[in-house]
Design an enzyme around this catalytic site. Structure first.
Site, short mmCIF file in Angstrom:
data_model
loop_
_atom_site.label_atom_id
_atom_site.label_comp_id
_atom_site.label_asym_id
_atom_site.label_seq_id
_atom_site.Cartn_x
_atom_site.Cartn_y
_atom_site.Cartn_z
N GLY A 59 1.22 -0.63 -0.21
CA GLY A 59 -0.03 -0.03 0.38
C GLY A 59 1.05 1.21 -0.16
N CYS A 86 5.35 -5.67 2.18
CA CYS A 86 5.32 -4.76 1.72
C CYS A 86 4.82 -3.41 3.49
CB CYS A 86 5.15 -3.70 0.47
SG CYS A 86 5.77 -2.11 0.46
N TYR A 87 3.50 -3.09 2.32
CA TYR A 87 3.45 -2.80 4.18
C TYR A 87 2.69 -3.44 4.22
CZ TYR A 87 -0.18 0.80 6.30
OH TYR A 87 -1.42 1.54 7.63
N HIS A 175 8.34 -7.97 -2.77
CA HIS A 175 6.94 -8.06 -3.62
C HIS A 175 7.13 -9.30 -4.74
CE1 HIS A 175 4.63 -3.54 -3.23
NE2 HIS A 175 5.57 -4.10 -3.04
N GLU A 177 5.00 -11.07 -5.25
CA GLU A 177 3.83 -11.20 -6.46
C GLU A 177 4.04 -10.91 -7.69
OE1 GLU A 177 2.42 -7.06 -4.92
OE2 GLU A 177 4.40 -8.92 -4.46
N SER A 229 -23.95 -9.49 -27.43
CA SER A 229 -23.48 -9.06 -27.86
C SER A 229 -22.27 -9.43 -29.25
CB SER A 229 -22.28 -7.61 -27.47
OG SER A 229 -21.08 -7.85 -27.14
N GLY A 231 -19.71 -10.10 -28.03
CA GLY A 231 -17.90 -9.91 -27.22
C GLY A 231 -17.54 -10.35 -26.15
N ASP A 233 -17.09 -11.60 -23.34
CA ASP A 233 -18.07 -11.28 -21.72
C ASP A 233 -19.27 -12.52 -21.84
OD1 ASP A 233 -15.71 -10.43 -20.31
OD2 ASP A 233 -16.57 -8.41 -20.07
N LYS A 380 -9.90 -11.13 -16.92
CA LYS A 380 -10.41 -11.01 -17.85
C LYS A 380 -10.14 -12.53 -18.45
CE LYS A 380 -12.72 -8.66 -21.83
NZ LYS A 380 -13.74 -8.43 -21.83
#
Length: 528
Positions: A59, A86-87, A175, A177, A229, A231, A233, A380
């Site tokens: 953070g 970290c934080y 970090h 990640e 649509s 698309g 999703d 996504k």
């Protein structure tokens, strides 16, 4: 390795980190389910969620600032393994009786970490005694809490990591990640599978089966309607619902005439030949053309297109009801970032409607649907992976970002049938050429998004010894990872030349091609 616990869920406590979603993604990449919760989550709420482990994000704040986010101290007393970054390390330290200080020298970017755990730390496992990690801090732990030991350091940071193995509390100032931390994935694996005793069981086949079962349980024998649509999703939701409930699903495909060349036919072919659903193709091209005549302002185009969509959609729902097939549920493609970005992250629930435009659904009087949002906890790229596993073709799964109003906002000024015909042909050439270019490139060099724009001007040209007065086409091609920022793609001259030559030769009414070399910011990716 210990016996796997009943729960296989990780919660990521978000302290406002730029990497919050990335942590959740890295955990999911290792086939363990994860969710993000806000830092004001209480110990009772954590207990109710019953996670197998907790990860505390980084953070931007200082732990000693007046408005610094804190964590319920009782979280550390739940007996659940905790890993802080970290934080997250700093809040663990100060909450449990350690101290954090402001260092004279900050540490940003790559740093060399040296283990000092004697090879005993389960978190580090078999990783090297010296390794590269990614730091981003000014504050750092000065004194570890009672019961903790320092397990690694750097030249700048004496407490680069600490742990209390007995209580299964671990923390790093760096970090793990981010990809710049060389052994980051291995540290996460060691925590998830070594410390927590989890199993890598969150995989696409089981995810799809579980999601389909949940849809069947929610729906029963009722009918479901979906605005399809084409698309990513909405298509994945349609495919998933088709697997779960088949003909109980009605997919409403509103063809406004503003899609790219051949897209309506492709969508209909997929959902009438591959999936056993009730597919309704609403041919609304003429109605949209009449509504958009003489409309110039982009936001007015958007308003008209969106409003008319719901008119068309609810007309189908009414027809179904009058035909003895009333609809109870509305399926929509809400995905996990929609929930996170909406602020609906409070533990234990989410907003009943998520996307801002869904909050404005103009339901006719007396009409309401219960929502089905089967993708509401997927990122996504996970949605794309679901689509592939469900059998959707690549041209849908990997469809480029495409605006809801379609080509109407890639035509500057009024939208006419002639302009649409020109833009569809030009855009098809752009996509064909750059699809081929991308296929020949290594992944890092591929263009992220590309399309054609038709401006509201004409220019003089010469074709076959005759003067022409035709439209220019503007080529837009950008490199980006998330659309928040983008840079124009440095395409080879021969590729640009081939695209230009084909458009001018093959698309009647066009005599010039220009290339947009503006980044975002200051421009946007789209023109309207």
């Amino acid at each position: 390795m210990s016996t796997a616990p009943a729960s296989q869920k990780i919660i990521v406590v978000d302290f406002g980190a730029q990497y919050g979603q990335l942590i959740a993604r890295r955990v999911r990449d290792l086939h363990v389910y994860s969710e993000i919760v806000p830092c004001d989550v209480s110990a009772d709420e954590v207990r109710a969620l019953a996670p197998a482990a907790i990860i505390l994000s980084g953070g931007p704040a200082s732990v000693y600032a007046d408005d610094a986010p804190s964590l319920d101290p009782e979280v550390f007393e739940l007996g659940i393994p905790v890993l802080g970054f970290c934080y997250g390390q700093q809040i663990m330290a100060v909450t449990l009786g350690g101290t954090v200080g402001h260092t004279e020298v900050g540490e940003y970017g790559a740093a060399t970490l040296r283990r000092c755990d004697g090879g005993a730390s389960l978190l580090y496992g078999e990783t090297p005694a010296e390794q590269t990690v990614w730091m981003s801090h000014r504050d750092a732990v000065a004194e570890v809490p009672e019961g903790f030991v320092v397990t690694a350091s750097t030249d700048t940071c004496p407490v680069a990591s600490m742990e209390c193995a007995e209580r299964r509390l671990y923390a790093t100032q760096f970090h793990p990640e981010v990809r710049h931390t060389a052994c980051g994935d291995e540290l996460l694996r060691n925590f998830l599978f070594g410390v927590c005793g989890l199993e890598p069981s969150w995989k696409m086949d089981s995810i799809i089966n579980d999601a389909a079962e949940a849809i069947r349980a929610q729906v029963g024998d009722a009918r479901v309607i979906l605005g399809l649509s084409g698309g990513v999703d909405s298509s994945v939701v349609a495919a998933l619902c088709a697997k779960a409930i088949g003909k109980q699903l009605t997919c409403v495909f509103v063809n406004h005439g503003l899609l790219r060349k051949d897209e309506p036919e492709e969508v209909e072919a997929v959902f009438t030949k591959q999936f056993d659903v009730d597919f309704v193709h609403v041919h609304a091209e003429d109605r949209y053309a009449a509504l958009l005549a003489d409309v110039v302002e982009p936001e007015e185009k958007r308003r008209i297109i969106g409003s008319q969509f719901w008119n068309e959609f609810f007309a189908v729902a009414q027809d179904l009801a009058e035909g003895g097939r009333p609809v109870k549920f509305l399926a929509q493609g809400t995905i996990y970032p929609d929930i996170i970005e909406s602020g609906a992250r409070k533990t234990g629930g989410k907003a009943s409607t998520i996307k801002s435009h869904h909050n404005l659904i103009p339901f006719p009087e007396g009409v309401s649907f219960e929502l089905i949002e089967p993708l509401d906890h997927f990122f996504k790229d996970e949605v794309r992976a679901l689509g592939t596993t469900l059998g959707l073709p690549d041209h849908i799964v990997h469809r480029q970002p495409f605006p809801g109003p379609g080509l109407a906002i890639r035509i500057i000024g009024t939208v006419t049938r002639d302009k649409l015909a020109i833009l569809k042909e030009a855009d098809a050439i752009v996509r064909e050429e750059l699809d081929e270019y991308n296929a020949a490139c290594d992944p890092e060099s591929r263009v992220w998004q590309y399309f054609a724009v038709l401006p509201d001007i004409k220019s003089v040209g010469v074709m076959g010894d005759e003067r022409t007065y035709g439209y220019p086409i503007i080529l837009r091609a950008v490199e980006s990872s998330d659309a928040m920022t983008a840079d124009w793609a440095k395409l080879p001259y021969d590729v640009l030349g081939r695209i230009s030559g084909r458009i001018v030769a093959e698309v009647p009414g066009v005599n010039r091609v220009a290339y947009d070399v503006t980044s975002k910011p200051p421009a946007t990716i789209e023109w309207e």
